[in-house]
Design an enzyme around this catalytic site. Structure first.
Site, PDB file in Angstrom:
ATOM      1  N   ASP A  37       1.137  -1.179  -0.205  1.00  0.00           N
ATOM      2  CA  ASP A  37       0.127   0.019   0.107  1.00  0.00           C
ATOM      3  C   ASP A  37       0.945   1.383   0.327  1.00  0.00           C
ATOM      4  O   ASP A  37       1.989   1.647   0.523  1.00  0.00           O
ATOM      5  CB  ASP A  37      -1.098  -0.066   1.123  1.00  0.00           C
ATOM      6  CG  ASP A  37      -1.798   0.990   0.922  1.00  0.00           C
ATOM      7  OD1 ASP A  37      -3.602   0.705   0.892  1.00  0.00           O
ATOM      8  OD2 ASP A  37      -1.622   2.082   0.957  1.00  0.00           O
ATOM      9  N   ASP A  75       4.760   1.806  -3.607  1.00  0.00           N
ATOM     10  CA  ASP A  75       3.106   2.986  -4.876  1.00  0.00           C
ATOM     11  C   ASP A  75       3.153   2.342  -5.574  1.00  0.00           C
ATOM     12  O   ASP A  75       4.291   1.866  -7.052  1.00  0.00           O
ATOM     13  CB  ASP A  75       3.786   4.809  -4.701  1.00  0.00           C
ATOM     14  CG  ASP A  75       2.884   5.266  -6.125  1.00  0.00           C
ATOM     15  OD1 ASP A  75       2.222   3.998  -6.661  1.00  0.00           O
ATOM     16  OD2 ASP A  75       3.400   6.853  -6.503  1.00  0.00           O
ATOM     17  N   TYR A 176     -11.255   8.311 -13.721  1.00  0.00           N
ATOM     18  CA  TYR A 176     -11.918   7.199 -12.707  1.00  0.00           C
ATOM     19  C   TYR A 176     -12.714   6.034 -13.714  1.00  0.00           C
ATOM     20  O   TYR A 176     -12.628   4.474 -13.919  1.00  0.00           O
ATOM     21  CB  TYR A 176     -12.681   7.421 -11.750  1.00  0.00           C
ATOM     22  CG  TYR A 176     -12.877   6.648 -10.617  1.00  0.00           C
ATOM     23  CD1 TYR A 176     -12.553   6.439  -9.383  1.00  0.00           C
ATOM     24  CD2 TYR A 176     -14.283   5.624 -10.849  1.00  0.00           C
ATOM     25  CE1 TYR A 176     -12.476   4.790  -8.965  1.00  0.00           C
ATOM     26  CE2 TYR A 176     -14.505   4.646  -9.539  1.00  0.00           C
ATOM     27  CZ  TYR A 176     -13.450   4.538  -8.780  1.00  0.00           C
ATOM     28  OH  TYR A 176     -13.671   3.199  -8.094  1.00  0.00           O
ATOM     29  N   LYS A 180     -11.068   2.269 -14.861  1.00  0.00           N
ATOM     30  CA  LYS A 180     -12.390   1.293 -14.799  1.00  0.00           C
ATOM     31  C   LYS A 180     -12.487   0.404 -16.142  1.00  0.00           C
ATOM     32  O   LYS A 180     -13.238  -0.804 -15.439  1.00  0.00           O
ATOM     33  CB  LYS A 180     -13.122   1.862 -14.026  1.00  0.00           C
ATOM     34  CG  LYS A 180     -12.542   2.581 -12.305  1.00  0.00           C
ATOM     35  CD  LYS A 180     -11.708   1.007 -11.602  1.00  0.00           C
ATOM     36  CE  LYS A 180     -11.372   1.237 -10.054  1.00  0.00           C
ATOM     37  NZ  LYS A 180     -10.480   0.537  -9.035  1.00  0.00           N
TER      38      LYS A 180
END
Ligand SMILES: NC(=O)c1ccc[n+]([C@@H]2O[C@H](COP(=O)([O-])OP(=O)(O)OC[C@H]3O[C@@H](n4cnc5c(N)ncnc54)[C@H](O)[C@@H]3O)[C@@H](O)[C@H]2O)c1
Length: 276
Positions: A37, A75, A176, A180
């Protein structure tokens, strides 16, 4: 016997939210976990990302299940760092056969959403980052010859054009939706090219989930400012936000032998949101 006894799972975005729930669930099913993370904030975002104490909590929860976990602050945009973390952890835990590419950001909130950087970082993290994650794991999965399963976290925004208002369709929101949808293409290409090695690849598409990504004041402000846009866009089943563990049930199934002939699938876990 758990569904994933003796397996090693590589999970991104594992410090909190859905990633943490997947780490705990896969551990309960018998898997050891390599968790990564970013554990720091992003200038493009109007909400905070996970912290190292969030990651420490994930570690504790997995260990309480009696499984091993190696966690690193990485990252997903940094392919070299991802590879170092992966190689170091898998040399201790064993070959990875499960990958959950889950890390993501919601750069649709606040003034930052209108900057081109919000578009770019959405693609960098949720499309290139997913590619980096899979490319990090796949060579050793092929070498081990044991097959495996990869699950990518998309969204209902990977199935529909969600931001149906010009005001809401900022660079961050478009990034986004593009990322996606993009991972669906990536999933299909990987599902097809990795099938000969017995590696299955699927996407999951959550509706709103009870995690800090959407449970924050900037998100409340966004919903209030664009209330017209949401009219008629609701879950079909009578539920508001679903829980991270609802997604973990799908991830555990897709990663297990119970799904041994399931590949190339876009699985909505969306309370019927996308049928409307
Ligand atoms: N919460 C929702 O309503 C919802 C709905 C649909 C899809 N999703 C998707 O589900 C996934 C998990 O999100 P969540 O709901 O658990 O939110 P979350 O914000 O709690 O978790 C996302 C995690 O990803 C980490 N992360 C962000 N950028 C990273 C990077 N560059 N490298 C490594 N880690 C990074 C964050 O620190 C955080 O721990 C995301 O891909 C998100 O887009 C969420």
């Amino acid at each position: 016997m758990g569904l994933l006894e003796g397996k090693v799972a590589f999970i991104t975005g594992a410090a909190r939210g859905q990633g943490r729930a997947h780490a705990v669930r896969l551990a309960k099913e018998g898997a050891d976990v390599i968790a990564v993370d970013i554990c720091r904030n992003e200038a493009t975002l109007a909400y905070a990302l996970a912290t190292s104490s969030d990651m420490a909590e994930t570690v504790e929860l997995v260990e309480q299940c009696g499984r091993r976990i190696i966690a690193s602050q990485v990252d997903v945009r940094d392919e070299a760092a991802l590879r170092d973390a992966f190689d170091g952890a898998s040399s201790r835990l064993g070959p990875v056969s499960v990958v959950v590419a889950n890390a993501g950001i919601l750069a649709i909130l606040g003034a930052q959403a209108s900057r081109n950087r919000a578009w770019q970082e959405s693609l960098n993290i949720m499309l290139t980052g997913v590619h980096n994650t899979i490319e990090t794991a796949v060579p050793s999965m092929i070498r081990s010859g044991q097959g495996g399963a990869i699950v990518i976290t998309s969204s209902t925004a990977g199935l529909k054009g969600l931001f149906a208002s010009r005001a809401a369709a900022t660079p961050g929101a478009l990034g986004y939706v593009a990322a996606k949808h993009g991972v669906v293409g990536l999933m299909r290409a990987y599902a097809s090219s990795l099938a000969p090695y017995g590696i299955r690849v699927n996407t999951i598409h959550p509706t709103g989930v009870n995690t800090p990504m959407v449970v924050n004041s900037a998100h409340d402000d966004f919903i209030a400012a664009h209330s017209d846009m949401w009219a008629g866009m609701r879950n079909a089943l009578p539920v508001g936000l679903i829980e991270p563990t609802d997604l973990s049930d799908a991830v555990a199934f897709l990663c297990s032998d119970e799904a041994r002939f399931v590949t190339g699938v876009t699985l909505p876990v969306d309370a019927g949101f996308s049928i409307r």
